[in-house]
Design a protein around this motif. Structure first.
Motif, PDB file in Angstrom:
ATOM      1  N   ALA A 101       0.857  -1.202   0.000  1.00 18.72           N
ATOM      2  CA  ALA A 101       0.000   0.000   0.000  1.00 18.72           C
ATOM      3  C   ALA A 101       0.884   1.239   0.000  1.00 18.72           C
ATOM      4  CB  ALA A 101      -0.908   0.012   1.215  1.00 18.72           C
ATOM      5  N   LEU A 102       0.491   2.196  -0.815  1.00 20.78           N
ATOM      6  CA  LEU A 102       1.193   3.485  -0.896  1.00 20.78           C
ATOM      7  C   LEU A 102       0.190   4.600  -0.620  1.00 20.78           C
ATOM      8  CD1 LEU A 102       2.913   3.082  -4.406  1.00 20.78           C
ATOM      9  CD2 LEU A 102       3.712   2.218  -2.225  1.00 20.78           C
ATOM     10  N   ILE A 103       0.655   5.714  -0.097  1.00 24.55           N
ATOM     11  CA  ILE A 103      -0.239   6.867   0.051  1.00 24.55           C
ATOM     12  C   ILE A 103      -0.550   7.403  -1.355  1.00 24.55           C
ATOM     13  CG2 ILE A 103       0.457   7.488   2.412  1.00 24.55           C
ATOM     14  CD1 ILE A 103       2.322   9.627   1.128  1.00 24.55           C
ATOM     15  N   GLY A 110       5.019   4.068 -10.782  1.00 25.47           N
ATOM     16  CA  GLY A 110       5.946   2.943 -10.884  1.00 25.47           C
ATOM     17  C   GLY A 110       6.612   2.563  -9.570  1.00 25.47           C
ATOM     18  N   ILE A 111       6.232   3.209  -8.485  1.00 27.08           N
ATOM     19  CA  ILE A 111       6.861   2.904  -7.189  1.00 27.08           C
ATOM     20  C   ILE A 111       6.427   1.523  -6.684  1.00 27.08           C
ATOM     21  CG2 ILE A 111       7.234   3.702  -4.803  1.00 27.08           C
ATOM     22  CD1 ILE A 111       8.267   5.638  -6.989  1.00 27.08           C
ATOM     23  N   GLY A 112       5.147   1.204  -6.929  1.00 25.25           N
ATOM     24  CA  GLY A 112       4.643  -0.109  -6.515  1.00 25.25           C
ATOM     25  C   GLY A 112       5.455  -1.221  -7.169  1.00 25.25           C
ATOM     26  N   VAL A 137     -12.159  -5.045  -8.281  1.00 24.84           N
ATOM     27  CA  VAL A 137     -12.301  -3.667  -8.799  1.00 24.84           C
ATOM     28  C   VAL A 137     -10.983  -2.887  -8.770  1.00 24.84           C
ATOM     29  CG1 VAL A 137     -14.756  -3.377  -8.233  1.00 24.84           C
ATOM     30  CG2 VAL A 137     -13.020  -2.793  -6.510  1.00 24.84           C
ATOM     31  N   ASN A 138      -9.944  -3.465  -8.163  1.00 24.58           N
ATOM     32  CA  ASN A 138      -8.677  -2.752  -7.979  1.00 24.58           C
ATOM     33  C   ASN A 138      -7.785  -2.908  -9.219  1.00 24.58           C
ATOM     34  OD1 ASN A 138      -6.392  -1.504  -6.986  1.00 24.58           O
ATOM     35  ND2 ASN A 138      -6.374  -2.632  -5.042  1.00 24.58           N
ATOM     36  N   LYS A 139      -8.098  -2.093 -10.244  1.00 28.23           N
ATOM     37  CA  LYS A 139      -7.419  -2.245 -11.546  1.00 28.23           C
ATOM     38  C   LYS A 139      -5.910  -2.065 -11.445  1.00 28.23           C
ATOM     39  CE  LYS A 139     -11.086  -0.978 -14.792  1.00 28.23           C
ATOM     40  NZ  LYS A 139     -12.065  -0.110 -14.093  1.00 28.23           N
TER      41      LYS A 139
HETATM   42  C1  COA Z   1      -1.966  -0.892  -5.922  1.00 25.38           C
HETATM   43  C2  COA Z   1      -0.706  -0.052  -5.743  1.00 25.38           C
HETATM   44  C3  COA Z   1       0.207  -0.705  -4.740  1.00 25.38           C
HETATM   45  C4  COA Z   1       0.001   0.007  -7.111  1.00 25.38           C
HETATM   46  O1  COA Z   1       1.204   0.734  -6.967  1.00 25.38           O
HETATM   47  P1  COA Z   1       1.532   1.952  -7.948  1.00 25.38           P
HETATM   48  O2  COA Z   1       2.880   2.445  -7.652  1.00 25.38           O
HETATM   49  O3  COA Z   1       0.417   2.923  -7.865  1.00 25.38           O
HETATM   50  O4  COA Z   1       1.503   1.182  -9.315  1.00 25.38           O
HETATM   51  P2  COA Z   1       2.479   1.432 -10.514  1.00 25.38           P
HETATM   52  O5  COA Z   1       2.620   2.914 -10.752  1.00 25.38           O
HETATM   53  O6  COA Z   1       3.713   0.610 -10.319  1.00 25.38           O
HETATM   54  O7  COA Z   1       1.602   0.856 -11.700  1.00 25.38           O
HETATM   55  C5  COA Z   1       1.447  -0.511 -11.957  1.00 25.38           C
HETATM   56  C6  COA Z   1       0.653  -0.667 -13.234  1.00 25.38           C
HETATM   57  O8  COA Z   1      -0.727  -0.351 -12.995  1.00 25.38           O
HETATM   58  C7  COA Z   1      -1.139   0.694 -13.868  1.00 25.38           C
HETATM   59  N1  COA Z   1      -2.034   1.567 -13.136  1.00 25.38           N
HETATM   60  C8  COA Z   1      -1.703   2.447 -12.176  1.00 25.38           C
HETATM   61  N2  COA Z   1      -2.809   3.064 -11.728  1.00 25.38           N
HETATM   62  C9  COA Z   1      -3.839   2.542 -12.434  1.00 25.38           C
HETATM   63  C10 COA Z   1      -5.249   2.745 -12.431  1.00 25.38           C
HETATM   64  N3  COA Z   1      -5.814   3.616 -11.571  1.00 25.38           N
HETATM   65  N4  COA Z   1      -6.015   2.004 -13.283  1.00 25.38           N
HETATM   66  C11 COA Z   1      -5.457   1.114 -14.122  1.00 25.38           C
HETATM   67  N5  COA Z   1      -4.126   0.858 -14.158  1.00 25.38           N
HETATM   68  C12 COA Z   1      -3.342   1.566 -13.330  1.00 25.38           C
HETATM   69  C13 COA Z   1       0.121   1.400 -14.295  1.00 25.38           C
HETATM   70  O9  COA Z   1      -0.049   2.034 -15.539  1.00 25.38           O
HETATM   71  C14 COA Z   1       1.112   0.270 -14.335  1.00 25.38           C
HETATM   72  O10 COA Z   1       1.024  -0.475 -15.524  1.00 25.38           O
HETATM   73  P3  COA Z   1       2.047  -0.169 -16.721  1.00 25.38           P
HETATM   74  O11 COA Z   1       3.409  -0.360 -16.145  1.00 25.38           O
HETATM   75  O12 COA Z   1       1.658  -1.185 -17.735  1.00 25.38           O
HETATM   76  O13 COA Z   1       1.812   1.239 -17.123  1.00 25.38           O
HETATM   77  C15 COA Z   1      -1.042   1.405  -5.291  1.00 25.38           C
HETATM   78  O14 COA Z   1      -1.832   2.024  -6.273  1.00 25.38           O
HETATM   79  C16 COA Z   1      -1.750   1.458  -3.941  1.00 25.38           C
HETATM   80  O15 COA Z   1      -1.104   1.495  -2.907  1.00 25.38           O
HETATM   81  N6  COA Z   1      -3.089   1.470  -3.949  1.00 25.38           N
HETATM   82  C17 COA Z   1      -3.870   1.543  -2.721  1.00 25.38           C
HETATM   83  C18 COA Z   1      -3.690   0.332  -1.838  1.00 25.38           C
HETATM   84  C19 COA Z   1      -3.943  -0.961  -2.577  1.00 25.38           C
HETATM   85  O16 COA Z   1      -4.884  -1.077  -3.367  1.00 25.38           O
HETATM   86  N7  COA Z   1      -3.100  -1.964  -2.306  1.00 25.38           N
HETATM   87  C20 COA Z   1      -3.203  -3.272  -2.923  1.00 25.38           C
HETATM   88  C21 COA Z   1      -3.982  -4.183  -2.088  1.00 25.38           C
HETATM   89  S1  COA Z   1      -4.233  -5.778  -2.846  1.00 25.38           S
END
Ligand code: COA
Length: 176
Positions: A101-103, A110-112, A137-139
């Motif tokens: 999870a990130l804020i 790309g941090i995830g 739903v968590n795309k």
């Molecule tokens: C889920 C989460 C960890 C992803 O980390 P992130 O750093 O935001 O993701 P990234 O920037 O590395 O993106 C990963 C891929 O998802 C895509 N992506 C990012 N946000 C998106 C969105 N809202 N909808 C669709 N795709 C998305 C990116 O384009 C990337 O794909 P690509 O490399 O083909 O372009 C982060 O968004 C988060 O903390 N969300 C809230 C908590 C959560 O949902 N945790 C997961 C619990 S299972």
């Protein structure tokens, strides 16, 4: 905020305050983002509960049973990715559970991906199979997990009920 302003590193004991602040902020985020993909308790856990949770995580981390990466920006941690044992029996010691999870300020840069790569690389030392559960739903999360090689095992319909709405949950796994 740019991706270059965020560094990814291993967990430190001093990260406790920031990690709790991030976790508490997800409870506030729920009011504007009801689909937030993190499973939360009915209310914010107490600081005592957080101390107990963090001590458990840190203990597993120093014992080499947990692998934890954090994202740091401006001197503060804004995200965590951890892989922890699925249970405490020897026969399942090769199976880890991943959480991330990130804020909001550092999402979608790309941090995830960076955090997962680092954590999975380290976890190879101990684990053969990594599992996780994700809201369907968590795309963003599903895209990230597929990109990292995770495969879907199945979907549990109505796995969670939040504010009168049911959410399906997908179980995914990665063989290291
Ligand atoms: C889920 C989460 C960890 C992803 O980390 P992130 O750093 O935001 O993701 P990234 O920037 O590395 O993106 C990963 C891929 O998802 C895509 N992506 C990012 N946000 C998106 C969105 N809202 N909808 C669709 N795709 C998305 C990116 O384009 C990337 O794909 P690509 O490399 O083909 O372009 C982060 O968004 C988060 O903390 N969300 C809230 C908590 C959560 O949902 N945790 C997961 C619990 S299972």
């Amino acid at each position: 905020m740019k991706a270059e302003d965020v560094s990814v590193r291993g967990l430190e004991w001093d990260d406790f305050d920031d990690i709790v602040r991030c976790y508490y902020s997800y409870y506030d985020e729920l009011s504007v983002n009801p689909d937030l993909g993190i499973t939360l308790y009915a209310s914010k856990p107490s600081l005592a509960d957080e101390i107990s949770w963090f001590s458990g995580l840190y203990t597993q981390f120093v014992e080499g049973k947990a692998f934890v990466s954090v994202a740091e920006t401006g001197g503060h941690v804004g995200g965590i990715c951890d892989i922890r044992p699925i249970g405490n029996r020897e026969e399942e010691a090769h199976v880890g559970v991943l959480g991330i999870a990130l804020i909001p300020e550092i999402r979608g840069m790309g941090i995830g991906e960076k955090m997962m790569s680092r954590t999975l690389n380290e976890a190879r030392l101990r684990y053969k199979i990594i599992v996780l559960d994700v809201f369907t739903v968590n795309k963003a999360a599903r895209k990230l997990y597929s990109k990292m090689g995770f495969k879907t095992i199945g979907v549990l319909p109505k796995a969670l009920k939040r504010g009168g709405r049911y959410y399906d949950e997908e179980r995914m796994y990665l063989e290291l």
